[in-house]
Scaffold this motif. Structure first.
Motif, PDB file in Angstrom:
ATOM      1  N   SER A  22       0.823  -1.197   0.000  1.00 22.30           N
ATOM      2  CA  SER A  22       0.000   0.000   0.000  1.00 22.30           C
ATOM      3  C   SER A  22       0.863   1.255   0.000  1.00 22.30           C
ATOM      4  CB  SER A  22      -0.904   0.006   1.239  1.00 22.30           C
ATOM      5  OG  SER A  22      -1.549   1.253   1.392  1.00 22.30           O
TER       6      SER A  22
ATOM      7  N   GLU B 170      -5.845   4.194  -3.104  1.00 26.82           N
ATOM      8  CA  GLU B 170      -6.005   2.819  -3.587  1.00 26.82           C
ATOM      9  C   GLU B 170      -4.806   2.343  -4.403  1.00 26.82           C
ATOM     10  OE1 GLU B 170      -7.852   5.460  -6.758  1.00 26.82           O
ATOM     11  OE2 GLU B 170      -7.669   5.386  -4.573  1.00 26.82           O
TER      12      GLU B 170
ATOM     13  N   ARG C 190      -1.013   1.154  -5.398  1.00 29.61           N
ATOM     14  CA  ARG C 190      -0.071   0.251  -4.728  1.00 29.61           C
ATOM     15  C   ARG C 190       1.292   0.362  -5.378  1.00 29.61           C
ATOM     16  NH1 ARG C 190      -2.654  -2.765  -1.237  1.00 29.61           N
ATOM     17  NH2 ARG C 190      -0.980  -4.286  -1.011  1.00 29.61           N
TER      18      ARG C 190
ATOM     19  N   HIS D 120      -5.302   0.810   7.517  1.00 25.96           N
ATOM     20  CA  HIS D 120      -4.680  -0.120   6.569  1.00 25.96           C
ATOM     21  C   HIS D 120      -4.595  -1.531   7.158  1.00 25.96           C
ATOM     22  CE1 HIS D 120      -1.528   1.314   9.232  1.00 25.96           C
ATOM     23  NE2 HIS D 120      -0.773   0.289   8.882  1.00 25.96           N
TER      24      HIS D 120
ATOM     25  N   GLU E  50      -3.706  -4.718   5.263  1.00 22.47           N
ATOM     26  CA  GLU E  50      -2.326  -5.005   4.854  1.00 22.47           C
ATOM     27  C   GLU E  50      -1.666  -6.023   5.783  1.00 22.47           C
ATOM     28  OE1 GLU E  50      -0.596  -3.723   2.064  1.00 22.47           O
ATOM     29  OE2 GLU E  50      -2.654  -3.170   1.576  1.00 22.47           O
TER      30      GLU E  50
END
Length: 392
Positions: free
Chosen positions: A62, A98, A100, A227, A230
């Motif tokens: 991320s 959004e 990556r 997050h 993740e």
């Protein structure tokens, strides 16, 4: 690759972002040293950093982490543009949550922040941790016998070097809690440093023993973060938030696992830090290396069996044999290769054939002679003559 993943070719002037090609100024891959000692650690050296091909598969991370590292770099007075250019991350790309990144990009960003700030804790702890401290510790830990000893030495090391972080190892019958505590947690309000430390101290110990440690759980004091998804990529276990302590929970039996890493292994590992912290762990051909090391260190090759070595490696002989076959090796072949090297060495030292036979694990000289002929095509006596000065 997934959508929104940057693909880069550092030798070109083209960057591909989210499937679209845009022209940009040339990006030259900077040259940096490994994660260790440097006479001028604020300058990036001439050893190339691992390239984009080093990360595996479609694993991405991320942009949250990049924004966090960048924010800390700026807070310490580092140049935002230089940091992003070094990591090959367009600034506008970070604005979209959004999106990556490839692990390679995040690793470059973190590395430059640490190098330029000369602080492995990124200014998020009570005291600075000079760049190179991790290397000093790693050089010591590869000399430890077991993982448990290495973790105990780690907690002692950081207690002596810095008062910024405290490690604690609490071993119970089946589970062990390896906890990490910042002595000034208010300096790390978003747990950016703590997340990194937890990641490092699962992945580096796993590398030390050559197996991914199967964590039972990860305990974190922070509330559920934005997050949190993740974490399934960060840790191979359930994550519990809002806990009293930050801790890695692992099976206690792993503390007895031996460490079979040497200086060359560590040199290769450090050359890829911090990239190895962000990509999937994969230990290949390690069992062969372990078996060879045990064989080479043995003074009794005759009685050193596969079963005995398997016991040292905390596995059954059947499991070890299967792992060796998967790596393209066989125990007897490894043992013969060590015997052959040892025999050739002692023959070159003018030892008698009987002495060489004993040193290579043969009680009968005739058996050694037959084996040596199979290995080399010569008898030991013929080989010794070939080593004699003036022999043609």
């Amino acid at each position: 690759m997934m959508d929104h993943v940057i693909q880069l070719a550092f030798s070109d002037t083209v960057i591909v972002i989210a499937g679209k090609t845009t022209q940009n100024s040339p990006i030259i891959a900077p040259q940096i040293t490994h994660f260790g000692h440097s006479t001028a650690i604020s300058k990036l050296q001439e050893q190339p950093y691992p390239g984009p091909h080093e990360h595996t598969g479609n694993h991405t991370v991320s942009t949250y982490f990049a924004r966090a590292y960048l924010r800390n770099g700026e807070r310490m007075g580092l140049n935002k543009t230089e940091l992003l250019l070094y990591a090959a991350i367009p600034e506008q790309y970070l604005d979209q949550g959004e999106n990556r990144l490839a692990p390679y990009q995040l690793a470059r960003l973190l590395h430059k922040v640490m190098v330029d700030a000369d602080d492995e804790f990124m200014g998020l702890a009570r005291q600075r941790c000079r760049f190179g401290v991790f290397t000093l510790l790693a050089e010591h830990l590869i000399t430890c016998d077991t993982l448990g000893q290495a973790l105990e030495e780690s907690q002692r090391f950081y207690r002596l070097v810095t008062g910024a972080v405290e490690f604690r190892l609490r071993r119970e019958q089946h589970l062990t809690h390896f906890s990490l505590t910042l002595t000034a947690p208010e300096k790390d309000p978003d747990s950016v440093l703590m997340e990194l430390l937890m990641l490092v101290w699962h992945r580096f110990p796993s590398w030390l023993i050559g197996e991914v440690i199967p964590l039972q759980a990860v305990h974190l004091t922070l509330p559920v973060p934005v997050h949190s998804q993740e974490y399934r990529l960060l840790f191979p276990c359930i994550s519990h938030f809002g806990q009293k302590h930050n801790a890695l929970v692992l099976p206690s039996e792993y503390l007895d696992y031996p460490i079979h890493r040497n200086e060359d292994d560590l040199k290769q590992y450090l050359a890829k830090v911090p990239l190895v912290w962000f990509r999937k762990q994969n230990f290949v051909e390690l069992q062969t290396q372990r078996v060879l090391q045990i064989l080479k260190q043995s003074d009794d090759l005759q009685h050193l069996s596969l079963e005995a070595i398997a016991a040292q490696l905390y596995m059954t002989s059947r499991t070890l044999r299967r792992k060796l076959v998967a790596e393209g090796a066989q125990f007897q072949g490894l043992k013969d290769s060590v015997r052959r090297e040892r025999a050739i060495y002692w023959l070159s030292q003018d030892a008698t054939i009987k002495e060489v036979a004993l040193r290579t694990g043969y009680t009968e000289t005739a058996s050694f002679i037959r084996a040596f002929r199979n290995w080399t095509g010569f008898s030991p006596r013929q080989y010794k003559k070939g080593l004699s000065p003036g022999h043609h």
